[in-house]
Motif scaffolding. Sequence first.
Motif, PDB file in Angstrom:
ATOM      1  N   PRO A 276       9.999  81.318  35.006  1.00 39.49           N
ATOM      2  CA  PRO A 276      10.974  82.383  34.723  1.00 39.49           C
ATOM      3  C   PRO A 276      11.987  82.558  35.859  1.00 39.49           C
ATOM      4  O   PRO A 276      13.162  82.820  35.611  1.00 39.49           O
ATOM      5  N   GLY A 277      11.541  82.385  37.105  1.00 37.67           N
ATOM      6  CA  GLY A 277      12.457  82.508  38.247  1.00 37.67           C
ATOM      7  C   GLY A 277      13.566  81.472  38.213  1.00 37.67           C
ATOM      8  O   GLY A 277      14.728  81.795  38.472  1.00 37.67           O
ATOM      9  N   SER A 278      13.232  80.231  37.888  1.00 35.71           N
ATOM     10  CA  SER A 278      14.266  79.193  37.837  1.00 35.71           C
ATOM     11  C   SER A 278      15.223  79.427  36.670  1.00 35.71           C
ATOM     12  O   SER A 278      16.421  79.118  36.767  1.00 35.71           O
ATOM     13  N   ILE A 279      14.722  80.000  35.592  1.00 38.43           N
ATOM     14  CA  ILE A 279      15.599  80.324  34.452  1.00 38.43           C
ATOM     15  C   ILE A 279      16.568  81.425  34.853  1.00 38.43           C
ATOM     16  O   ILE A 279      17.766  81.358  34.549  1.00 38.43           O
ATOM     17  N   ARG A 280      16.075  82.441  35.562  1.00 36.22           N
ATOM     18  CA  ARG A 280      16.952  83.527  36.028  1.00 36.22           C
ATOM     19  C   ARG A 280      18.039  82.997  36.954  1.00 36.22           C
ATOM     20  O   ARG A 280      19.192  83.414  36.873  1.00 36.22           O
ATOM     21  N   VAL A 281      17.672  82.078  37.834  1.00 42.34           N
ATOM     22  CA  VAL A 281      18.653  81.482  38.747  1.00 42.34           C
ATOM     23  C   VAL A 281      19.703  80.701  37.951  1.00 42.34           C
ATOM     24  O   VAL A 281      20.911  80.834  38.189  1.00 42.34           O
ATOM     25  N   ALA A 282      19.255  79.900  36.994  1.00 42.25           N
ATOM     26  CA  ALA A 282      20.187  79.120  36.175  1.00 42.25           C
ATOM     27  C   ALA A 282      21.107  80.045  35.378  1.00 42.25           C
ATOM     28  O   ALA A 282      22.313  79.783  35.258  1.00 42.25           O
ATOM     29  N   LEU A 283      20.553  81.133  34.828  1.00 43.46           N
ATOM     30  CA  LEU A 283      21.373  82.102  34.095  1.00 43.46           C
ATOM     31  C   LEU A 283      22.404  82.745  35.009  1.00 43.46           C
ATOM     32  O   LEU A 283      23.579  82.901  34.636  1.00 43.46           O
ATOM     33  N   SER A 284      21.983  83.114  36.197  1.00 45.61           N
ATOM     34  CA  SER A 284      22.891  83.745  37.149  1.00 45.61           C
ATOM     35  C   SER A 284      24.038  82.802  37.515  1.00 45.61           C
ATOM     36  O   SER A 284      25.209  83.203  37.524  1.00 45.61           O
ATOM     37  N   ARG A 285      23.696  81.559  37.795  1.00 42.81           N
ATOM     38  CA  ARG A 285      24.738  80.570  38.147  1.00 42.81           C
ATOM     39  C   ARG A 285      25.670  80.317  36.964  1.00 42.81           C
ATOM     40  O   ARG A 285      26.886  80.210  37.135  1.00 42.81           O
TER      41      ARG A 285
END
Length: 168
Positions: A145-154
């Motif tokens: 979930p953390g990597s998905i949040r980072v990808a969404l933010s970027r």
Amino acid sequence: MDRSEFERMAPRLRERIVSMVVGMSAEADSDMADDVAQDTLLKLWMMRDKLDKYRSIDSLAFVIARNRTLDLLRSSYGSSTVGMEHVGDISDGVSPEETVIDSEETAGVMEIIASLPSVQQAVIRMKHIEGLEVGEIARLTGSTPGSIRVALSRARQNIRDIFMQRQS
């Protein structure tokens, strides 16, 4: 689309349709919303062989549900009693000009999304177009979930930057 895919999609979609119908009009009670959701899902089931042709099944479902709701509201007024005082109850309150502007903005944002790197494109589409939660996206993609949040933010930042460049 096969039965298992439809069965996974239907409960989430049904809940969103009921919520949309209840929000459309004061006359749309929970019984009407349930009927519209059932009619919409039945229509989607009948169209299941053709659903792969649509970019967003959710959008198709919302159009079907909206049209069915408007039909039911119109029929509840009766053909002879619909007057100008009911026009606000039936319409969604959006002028044709606003609709055109919204569709142009949506097309612009979709074009920007299409220009993103594939991972950012995928997570944005899953989150904001298909309506999936971060946990669901992580499970589907095999990420955290953390990597998905980072990808969404970027991805959101890239969309914002490109959109602002085009506005200048």
